[in-house]
Design a protein around this motif. Structure first.
Motif, PDB file in Angstrom:
ATOM      1  N   TYR A  18      98.963  67.181  51.571  1.00 59.87           N
ATOM      2  CA  TYR A  18      99.790  65.986  51.505  1.00 59.87           C
ATOM      3  C   TYR A  18     101.247  66.336  51.180  1.00 59.87           C
ATOM      4  CZ  TYR A  18     101.605  61.512  50.125  1.00 59.87           C
ATOM      5  OH  TYR A  18     102.381  60.403  50.035  1.00 59.87           O
ATOM      6  N   VAL A  19     101.416  67.214  50.202  1.00 55.73           N
ATOM      7  CA  VAL A  19     102.768  67.603  49.779  1.00 55.73           C
ATOM      8  C   VAL A  19     103.465  68.355  50.910  1.00 55.73           C
ATOM      9  CG1 VAL A  19     104.023  69.109  48.186  1.00 55.73           C
ATOM     10  CG2 VAL A  19     102.253  67.599  47.311  1.00 55.73           C
ATOM     11  N   GLU A  20     102.690  69.181  51.599  1.00 56.34           N
ATOM     12  CA  GLU A  20     103.231  69.926  52.724  1.00 56.34           C
ATOM     13  C   GLU A  20     103.691  68.994  53.830  1.00 56.34           C
ATOM     14  OE1 GLU A  20     100.681  72.749  54.552  1.00 56.34           O
ATOM     15  OE2 GLU A  20     101.773  74.346  53.569  1.00 56.34           O
ATOM     16  N   MET A  21     102.846  67.984  54.089  1.00 60.75           N
ATOM     17  CA  MET A  21     103.157  67.010  55.117  1.00 60.75           C
ATOM     18  C   MET A  21     104.473  66.293  54.796  1.00 60.75           C
ATOM     19  SD  MET A  21     100.661  63.941  56.154  1.00 60.75           S
ATOM     20  CE  MET A  21     101.397  62.811  54.987  1.00 60.75           C
ATOM     21  N   ARG A  22     104.736  66.116  53.517  1.00 60.43           N
ATOM     22  CA  ARG A  22     105.985  65.482  53.091  1.00 60.43           C
ATOM     23  C   ARG A  22     107.168  66.440  53.177  1.00 60.43           C
ATOM     24  NH1 ARG A  22     104.482  60.787  52.729  1.00 60.43           N
ATOM     25  NH2 ARG A  22     106.537  60.606  53.627  1.00 60.43           N
ATOM     26  N   GLY A  23     106.895  67.691  53.504  1.00 64.01           N
ATOM     27  CA  GLY A  23     107.965  68.685  53.660  1.00 64.01           C
ATOM     28  C   GLY A  23     108.508  69.189  52.337  1.00 64.01           C
ATOM     29  N   ILE A  24     107.729  69.080  51.277  1.00 61.83           N
ATOM     30  CA  ILE A  24     108.182  69.559  49.968  1.00 61.83           C
ATOM     31  C   ILE A  24     107.683  70.994  49.770  1.00 61.83           C
ATOM     32  CG2 ILE A  24     108.087  69.175  47.464  1.00 61.83           C
ATOM     33  CD1 ILE A  24     107.412  66.185  48.196  1.00 61.83           C
ATOM     34  N   PRO A  25     108.598  71.939  49.498  1.00 58.74           N
ATOM     35  CA  PRO A  25     108.151  73.311  49.256  1.00 58.74           C
ATOM     36  C   PRO A  25     107.145  73.352  48.106  1.00 58.74           C
ATOM     37  CG  PRO A  25     110.546  73.217  49.399  1.00 58.74           C
ATOM     38  CD  PRO A  25     110.056  71.794  49.374  1.00 58.74           C
ATOM     39  N   THR A  26     106.153  74.201  48.249  1.00 56.75           N
ATOM     40  CA  THR A  26     105.032  74.193  47.309  1.00 56.75           C
ATOM     41  C   THR A  26     104.770  75.572  46.725  1.00 56.75           C
ATOM     42  OG1 THR A  26     104.028  72.473  48.660  1.00 56.75           O
ATOM     43  CG2 THR A  26     102.584  73.560  47.109  1.00 56.75           C
ATOM     44  N   ALA A  27     104.452  75.601  45.448  1.00 50.39           N
ATOM     45  CA  ALA A  27     103.938  76.819  44.828  1.00 50.39           C
ATOM     46  C   ALA A  27     102.603  76.460  44.191  1.00 50.39           C
ATOM     47  CB  ALA A  27     104.907  77.347  43.776  1.00 50.39           C
ATOM     48  N   ILE A  28     101.587  77.260  44.485  1.00 50.93           N
ATOM     49  CA  ILE A  28     100.292  77.042  43.846  1.00 50.93           C
ATOM     50  C   ILE A  28     100.210  77.964  42.636  1.00 50.93           C
ATOM     51  CG2 ILE A  28      97.782  77.173  44.091  1.00 50.93           C
ATOM     52  CD1 ILE A  28      98.133  76.707  47.079  1.00 50.93           C
ATOM     53  N   VAL A  29      99.949  77.379  41.479  1.00 46.10           N
ATOM     54  CA  VAL A  29      99.741  78.185  40.281  1.00 46.10           C
ATOM     55  C   VAL A  29      98.243  78.290  40.040  1.00 46.10           C
ATOM     56  CG1 VAL A  29      99.961  78.174  37.767  1.00 46.10           C
ATOM     57  CG2 VAL A  29     101.957  77.704  39.185  1.00 46.10           C
ATOM     58  N   ALA A  30      97.744  79.529  40.119  1.00 45.83           N
ATOM     59  CA  ALA A  30      96.334  79.780  39.797  1.00 45.83           C
ATOM     60  C   ALA A  30      96.282  80.001  38.296  1.00 45.83           C
ATOM     61  CB  ALA A  30      95.831  80.992  40.562  1.00 45.83           C
ATOM     62  N   ASN A  31      95.930  78.935  37.576  1.00 42.50           N
ATOM     63  CA  ASN A  31      96.057  78.941  36.121  1.00 42.50           C
ATOM     64  C   ASN A  31      94.785  79.465  35.435  1.00 42.50           C
ATOM     65  OD1 ASN A  31      97.647  78.410  33.840  1.00 42.50           O
ATOM     66  ND2 ASN A  31      96.619  76.458  33.481  1.00 42.50           N
ATOM     67  N   LYS A  32      94.899  79.719  34.156  1.00 43.64           N
ATOM     68  CA  LYS A  32      93.796  80.220  33.312  1.00 43.64           C
ATOM     69  C   LYS A  32      93.314  81.578  33.807  1.00 43.64           C
ATOM     70  CE  LYS A  32      92.533  75.426  32.317  1.00 43.64           C
ATOM     71  NZ  LYS A  32      91.543  74.452  31.918  1.00 43.64           N
ATOM     72  N   ILE A  33      94.270  82.370  34.298  1.00 37.74           N
ATOM     73  CA  ILE A  33      93.951  83.673  34.861  1.00 37.74           C
ATOM     74  C   ILE A  33      93.410  84.623  33.777  1.00 37.74           C
ATOM     75  CG2 ILE A  33      96.241  84.810  34.630  1.00 37.74           C
ATOM     76  CD1 ILE A  33      94.643  84.656  38.003  1.00 37.74           C
ATOM     77  N   ASP A  34      93.718  84.274  32.511  1.00 35.32           N
ATOM     78  CA  ASP A  34      93.200  85.084  31.389  1.00 35.32           C
ATOM     79  C   ASP A  34      91.681  85.057  31.308  1.00 35.32           C
ATOM     80  OD1 ASP A  34      92.699  82.759  29.006  1.00 35.32           O
ATOM     81  OD2 ASP A  34      94.211  82.256  30.498  1.00 35.32           O
ATOM     82  N   LYS A  35      91.088  84.060  31.964  1.00 36.57           N
ATOM     83  CA  LYS A  35      89.632  83.924  31.917  1.00 36.57           C
ATOM     84  C   LYS A  35      88.941  84.856  32.913  1.00 36.57           C
ATOM     85  CE  LYS A  35      89.067  79.920  29.449  1.00 36.57           C
ATOM     86  NZ  LYS A  35      88.110  79.687  28.370  1.00 36.57           N
ATOM     87  N   LEU A  36      89.742  85.542  33.741  1.00 39.94           N
ATOM     88  CA  LEU A  36      89.170  86.402  34.780  1.00 39.94           C
ATOM     89  C   LEU A  36      89.464  87.872  34.492  1.00 39.94           C
ATOM     90  CD1 LEU A  36      90.208  84.415  38.017  1.00 39.94           C
ATOM     91  CD2 LEU A  36      88.004  84.379  36.852  1.00 39.94           C
ATOM     92  N   SER A  37      88.571  88.734  34.980  1.00 44.90           N
ATOM     93  CA  SER A  37      88.823  90.169  34.895  1.00 44.90           C
ATOM     94  C   SER A  37      89.908  90.517  35.913  1.00 44.90           C
ATOM     95  CB  SER A  37      87.553  90.941  35.226  1.00 44.90           C
ATOM     96  OG  SER A  37      87.254  90.798  36.599  1.00 44.90           O
ATOM     97  N   LYS A  38      90.467  91.724  35.772  1.00 49.72           N
ATOM     98  CA  LYS A  38      91.540  92.133  36.692  1.00 49.72           C
ATOM     99  C   LYS A  38      91.115  92.001  38.148  1.00 49.72           C
ATOM    100  CE  LYS A  38      95.378  93.541  34.574  1.00 49.72           C
ATOM    101  NZ  LYS A  38      95.775  92.222  34.093  1.00 49.72           N
ATOM    102  N   SER A  39      89.898  92.443  38.460  1.00 51.77           N
ATOM    103  CA  SER A  39      89.478  92.407  39.869  1.00 51.77           C
ATOM    104  C   SER A  39      89.230  90.969  40.326  1.00 51.77           C
ATOM    105  CB  SER A  39      88.243  93.281  40.101  1.00 51.77           C
ATOM    106  OG  SER A  39      87.138  92.753  39.415  1.00 51.77           O
ATOM    107  N   GLU A  40      88.711  90.143  39.428  1.00 51.00           N
ATOM    108  CA  GLU A  40      88.528  88.724  39.774  1.00 51.00           C
ATOM    109  C   GLU A  40      89.875  88.040  39.983  1.00 51.00           C
ATOM    110  OE1 GLU A  40      84.416  87.614  37.332  1.00 51.00           O
ATOM    111  OE2 GLU A  40      86.329  87.671  36.275  1.00 51.00           O
TER     112      GLU A  40
END
Ligand SMILES: Nc1nc2c(ncn2[C@@H]2O[C@H](COP(=O)(O)OP(=O)(O)O)[C@@H](O)[C@H]2O)c(=O)[nH]1
Ligand SMILES: [Mg+2]
Length: 199
Positions: free
Chosen positions: A137-159
């Motif tokens: 939806y945001v893309e369709m509106r032409g708004i530049p987007t950044a996805i933040v993959a949050n809570k990365i501390d909950k994953l191992s390095k490889s995950e």
């Protein structure tokens, strides 16, 4: 004698500006705006606190009753952060969801449109259906987007790299930033990305 260490210049101070229930009530501004989106519990408030370095900035303003409101923050007089209500309530009533769609949609249609939309997803899940809808939806509106993959501390390095790679290959045109509000990991990249779009 001049002190060896001159007083520190004030750090980019962030402050709560206002809350509003209707996008039309947003005060006019000359500053660029960055919108923060995410399912409830994705970590929007924590990210705003981590990003601005102001403990409880977002949570303080998120008093009960304000959760359905648009919260506006000034970051160092450089840009404004717009905290929209969390979407994707599985159990929300239709009326509630309509109200939310109205708020988010209404906001994204305001002029000037935001320079950047930060969409926070849980790195352990990747984008859910609701997240994907929002990204499209945001893309369709032409708004530049950044996805933040949050809570990365909950994953191992490889995950972590698996999660980020997965999101990147599904959304190749979008910046994807691994982030943790707990360890501060990814903050530099996030600040850089915001700088790039708000210059
Ligand atoms: N481990 C971890 N927990 C987080 C992180 N960000 C947020 N949380 C937790 O996730 C929950 C929801 O966070 P909150 O910022 O209130 O989410 P919001 O509903 O999107 O504003 C809280 O318990 C936070 O402490 C993170 O990066 N790592
Ligand atoms: Mg919140």
């Amino acid at each position: 004698m001049r002190p060896i260490f001159p007083p520190m210049p004030p750090s980019p101070r962030a402050r709560f500006i206002t809350s509003c229930s209707n996008p039309e009530q947003l005060p006019a501004t000359h500053l660029p705006r960055v919108v923060v989106l995410g399912r409830s519990n994705a970590g929007k408030s924590s990210l705003i606190n981590a990003l601005t370095g102001v403990k409880n900035l977002a949570t303080v303003s998120a008093t009960p009753g304000r959760t359905r409101l648009i919260n506006l923050f000034d970051v160092g007089g450089r840009y404004e952060l717009v905290d929209l209500p969390g979407y994707g309530y599985a159990k929300g009533s239709h009326q509630e969801r309509d109200q939310l769609t109205y708020l988010i949609d209404g906001y994204l249609n305001t002029v000037p449109s935001p320079r950047l939309a930060i969409i926070i997803v849980d790195s352990r899940l990747g984008p859910t259906d609701a997240d994907r809808e929002m990204i499209d939806y945001v893309e369709m509106r032409g708004i530049p987007t950044a996805i933040v993959a949050n809570k990365i501390d909950k994953l191992s390095k490889s995950e972590q790299s698996k999660s980020i790679h997965g999101i990147k290959s599904a959304h190749p045109q979008v910046s994807v930033i691994g982030h943790s509000a707990v360890t501060g990991s990814g903050k530099g990249e996030l600040v850089e990305t915001i700088d790039r779009y708000t210059k």
